[in-house]
Write a protein that holds these residues in place. Structure first.
Motif, short mmCIF file in Angstrom:
data_model
loop_
_atom_site.label_atom_id
_atom_site.label_comp_id
_atom_site.label_asym_id
_atom_site.label_seq_id
_atom_site.Cartn_x
_atom_site.Cartn_y
_atom_site.Cartn_z
N SER A 1 35.71 -29.43 -11.89
CA SER A 1 35.07 -30.05 -12.98
C SER A 1 36.05 -30.18 -14.03
N VAL A 2 37.17 -29.62 -14.06
CA VAL A 2 38.27 -30.10 -14.88
C VAL A 2 39.09 -31.53 -14.72
N LEU A 3 38.68 -32.24 -13.58
CA LEU A 3 39.02 -33.47 -13.32
C LEU A 3 38.23 -34.55 -14.32
N SER A 4 39.12 -35.28 -14.93
CA SER A 4 38.51 -36.01 -16.08
C SER A 4 37.90 -37.38 -15.61
N ALA A 5 36.59 -37.70 -15.71
CA ALA A 5 35.93 -38.73 -15.29
C ALA A 5 36.52 -39.89 -16.16
N LYS A 6 36.94 -39.63 -17.49
CA LYS A 6 37.47 -40.75 -18.32
C LYS A 6 38.57 -41.11 -17.86
N ILE B 1 33.35 -41.30 -6.37
CA ILE B 1 34.01 -40.17 -6.60
C ILE B 1 33.15 -39.23 -7.06
N VAL B 2 32.93 -37.78 -6.41
CA VAL B 2 31.98 -36.95 -6.55
C VAL B 2 32.81 -35.91 -7.65
N ILE B 3 32.20 -35.32 -8.85
CA ILE B 3 32.89 -34.21 -9.48
C ILE B 3 31.74 -33.25 -9.87
N ALA B 4 32.31 -32.07 -9.48
CA ALA B 4 31.27 -30.65 -9.98
C ALA B 4 31.24 -30.45 -11.40
N GLN B 5 30.28 -30.64 -11.98
CA GLN B 5 29.97 -30.27 -13.30
C GLN B 5 29.35 -28.86 -13.53
N VAL B 6 29.97 -28.23 -14.63
CA VAL B 6 29.75 -26.81 -14.89
C VAL B 6 28.66 -26.68 -16.10
N VAL B 7 28.30 -27.89 -16.74
CA VAL B 7 27.12 -27.88 -17.82
C VAL B 7 26.47 -29.31 -17.48
N PRO B 8 25.20 -29.16 -17.91
CA PRO B 8 24.47 -30.52 -17.68
C PRO B 8 25.00 -31.82 -18.45
N SER B 9 24.64 -32.98 -17.91
CA SER B 9 25.36 -34.02 -18.40
C SER B 9 24.82 -34.42 -19.88
N PRO B 10 25.94 -34.49 -20.63
CA PRO B 10 25.50 -34.70 -22.17
C PRO B 10 24.73 -35.80 -22.50
N GLN B 11 24.55 -36.74 -21.55
CA GLN B 11 23.54 -38.01 -21.75
C GLN B 11 22.20 -37.51 -21.47
N ARG B 12 21.87 -36.47 -20.57
CA ARG B 12 20.48 -36.11 -20.14
C ARG B 12 19.87 -35.48 -21.28
N THR B 13 19.00 -36.14 -22.06
CA THR B 13 18.43 -35.54 -23.21
C THR B 13 17.09 -34.84 -22.69
N SER B 14 16.86 -34.58 -21.63
CA SER B 14 15.74 -33.65 -20.93
C SER B 14 16.36 -32.29 -21.07
N TYR B 15 17.49 -31.99 -21.40
CA TYR B 15 18.17 -30.89 -21.54
C TYR B 15 18.20 -30.68 -23.30
N PHE C 1 25.86 -22.09 -13.17
CA PHE C 1 25.26 -23.47 -13.20
C PHE C 1 26.45 -24.48 -12.46
N VAL C 2 25.94 -25.30 -11.72
CA VAL C 2 26.95 -26.37 -11.12
C VAL C 2 26.04 -27.50 -10.63
N ASP C 3 26.38 -28.75 -11.06
CA ASP C 3 25.84 -29.90 -10.55
C ASP C 3 26.69 -30.87 -10.08
N LEU C 4 26.39 -31.69 -9.12
CA LEU C 4 27.26 -32.64 -8.47
C LEU C 4 26.88 -34.19 -9.09
N SER C 5 28.08 -34.53 -9.68
CA SER C 5 27.50 -36.16 -10.20
C SER C 5 28.47 -36.89 -9.42
N ILE C 6 28.10 -38.33 -9.38
CA ILE C 6 28.75 -39.41 -8.69
C ILE C 6 29.13 -40.43 -9.74
#
Length: 392
Positions: free
Chosen positions: A269-274, A287-301, A378-383
C-alpha cells in the motif's frame, strides 16, 4: 470583643479573596510534572509526528499528513474539541530510525506534546516505542503494516490500517486462485522491507506456496539494480510482489522491463501510484497495488464522499489513498478526544480509544474492543488502468 472578631474575620476574607488566585498561579509553576499531562492548554492540544518528509520515499508521508491536516483544520474551524484546537507538529527524520528516535525524544521532552500521531514508517515507529513505553504516551496511527508493531504487548499503539500480512495474504490468495504459482518477492533492505518480507513469508506459508526468490534492494544503490533484476528475471516468475516504496519501486520496474519480460507486478500500500504514473507513464498500466482504505473516488463509501468534499473545500489536490488514510486516522483521534471529555489526560484518551467498538467511519470500520490495537484488516486490490485510474 465581638466587633474585633467580626473585623478580623472580614479582613481574613478580603485577604483570601485577594491572594488565593495568586497562590493558584504560583502553585501551577511548582506542581510536579505528573500533576497534569503535557501538551494541553485551555484552548489547544499539541500532538507530534516524526516521518520521512524529504527524499525519494517522502510522497506517501506528505500525502498522509496533508489528509490529516484537512480534518484537523475542519475541526479547528468549528472551535476544536471541547474548546481546544489541535496543532500537529511534524519533524523530518529522513527515513533514518536514529533520527526518528531523536525526533520522538524532542517532541516528548522538549516540545512536550500530549501524544504522538501518525508515525511514518516501520523504522520510525519502532524507534519511538521505547520512549512511548517509558512515558506512557498513546500513539494513534502508524503508516506501517509491520506485524511486529502489532504485538499485543504494544498497548499504547493504535493502528488504523491493515498489516502487511493482510496485504500480502490478499495478493498470494489472488495469485493462487488464478493459477500463478511462480511468485518472486523483492524488498527494500531496510526495516520496512524486512518487516514486509517476514509478513509475506507468513502469507506464502498459509497458502502452501513458496516464493521462487527473495531479492533485496539497496536503497543507496538504485542505479545498480541490473544484477538484482538479472537474478529475478533468470527465474521468469509469473508475478513479483514488491515490498518497496517511492523511487525503489519505479527504478526496479523500469530496469526489469528492459529484459523484455512483463510479469504481474504487485505492490504494498505504501507504493505510490502517483509516482508510478509520473515515472513510468504507460508502463504503469496493469500494476496491482494493495490498498488499506477504500478508494477516495468511490463515493459509495461514506468516508470517501466526506473526504472528497472536505478536500475540495480546502482546495487540496491531495486526493489519494494515503491522504484518505491520514484523514480517517485524524477522525479516529478526534472521536477519541471527544469521548475522553473536557478533563483530558493520556489515560483517558487510551480508555476512550478502547470504547471504539465497530466504529463505522462511513463504510470503513475501526474496532479496538477486547484489547485489540489493530483496528482493521481492510485490504482491496486495485489495478492501474490505461488512463491512470484505479480499477477494483
Amino acid at each position: 470583643m465581638t466587633w474585633r472578631r467580626s473585623h478580623m474575620n472580614s479582613t481574613l476574607t478580603r485577604l483570601r479573596t485577594a491572594f488565593f488566585p495568586l497562590l493558584l498561579v504560583a502553585l501551577s509553576h511548582v506542581l510536579p510534572a505528573g500533576a497534569a499531562d503535557p501538551g494541553i492548554t485551555a484552548g489547544s492540544i499539541l500532538i507530534g509526528q516524526t516521518g520521512v518528509f524529504t527524499g525519494p520515499v517522502a510522497e506517501p508521508a506528505l500525502q498522509y499528513r496533508a489528509g490529516a491536516q484537512i480534518y484537523f483544520d475542519m475541526v479547528n474551524a468549528k472551535g476544536g474539541i471541547h474548546g481546544r484546537k489541535i496543532k500537529l507538529l511534524s519533524y523530518d527524520d529522513k527515513f533514518d530510525p536514529k533520527l526518528a528516535a531523536e525526533n520522538a525524544r524532542k517532541l516528548l521532552l522538549e516540545d512536550k506534546v500530549f501524544t504522538l500521531f501518525g508515525l511514518i514508517g516501520t523504522g520510525a515507529t519502532a524507534a519511538s516505542m521505547p520512549l512511548v513505553s517509558e512515558h506512557r504516551v498513546p500513539v494513534v496511527g502508524s503508516l506501517s503494516g509491520s506485524d511486529g508493531l502489532r504485538d499485543q504487548k504494544l498497548k499504547l499503539l493504535f493502528h488504523t490500517r491493515a498489516s502487511y500480512s493482510d496485504e500480502t495474504g490478499k495478493m498470494v490468495e489472488q495469485l493462487k486462485s488464478t493459477g500463478v504459482k511462480s511468485i518472486a518477492v523483492v524488498y527494500q533492505d531496510d526495516p520496512f522491507g524486512k518487516a514486509g518480507l517476514k509478513s509475506a513469508q507468513g502469507a506464502f506459508e498459509r497458502q502452501g506456496v513458496k516464493p521462487v526468490i527473495e531479492a533485496p534492494i539497496d536503497m543507496n544503490k538504485l542505479d545498480t539494480l541490473a544484477s538484482t533484476v538479472a537474478k529475478v528475471a533468470q527465474i521468469q516468475p509469473g508475478a513479483i510482489i514488491m515490498v518497496t516504496a517511492g523511487k525503489a519501486s519505479t527504478a526496479f520496474i523500469r530496469e526489469y522491463l528492459k529484459t523484455g519480460e512483463r510479469p504481474q507486478f504487485f505492490g504494498v500500500s505504501v507504493l505510490s501510484a502517483k509516482a508510478l504514473l509520473a515515472d513510468l507513464g504507460a508502463d504503469a498500466h496493469g500494476i496491482v497495488i494493495a490498498q488499506v482504505v477504500p478508494s477516495p473516488q468511490r463515493t459509495s463509501y461514506g468516508i470517501s464522499k466526506e473526504f472528497l468534499e472536505a478536500a475540495q473545500k480546502a482546495n487540496s489536490k491531495d486526493i489519494t489513498y494515503n491522504s484518505l488514510e491520514g484523514y480517517l486516522t485524524a477522525k479516529v483521534f478526534v472521536e477519541a478526544l471527544r469521548r475522553a471529555g473536557k478533563d483530558l489526560s493520556r489515560e483517558k484518551l487510551v480508555a476512550a480509544l478502547e470504547t471504539l467498538s465497530n466504529y463505522d467511519l462511513g463504510g470503513f470500520v475501526i474496532d479496538y474492543s477486547n484489547g485489540r490495537r489493530a483496528g482493521t484488516s481492510f485490504v482491496d486490490l486495485s489495478i492501474i488502468s490505461k488512463t491512470g485510474q484505479f480499477l477494483h
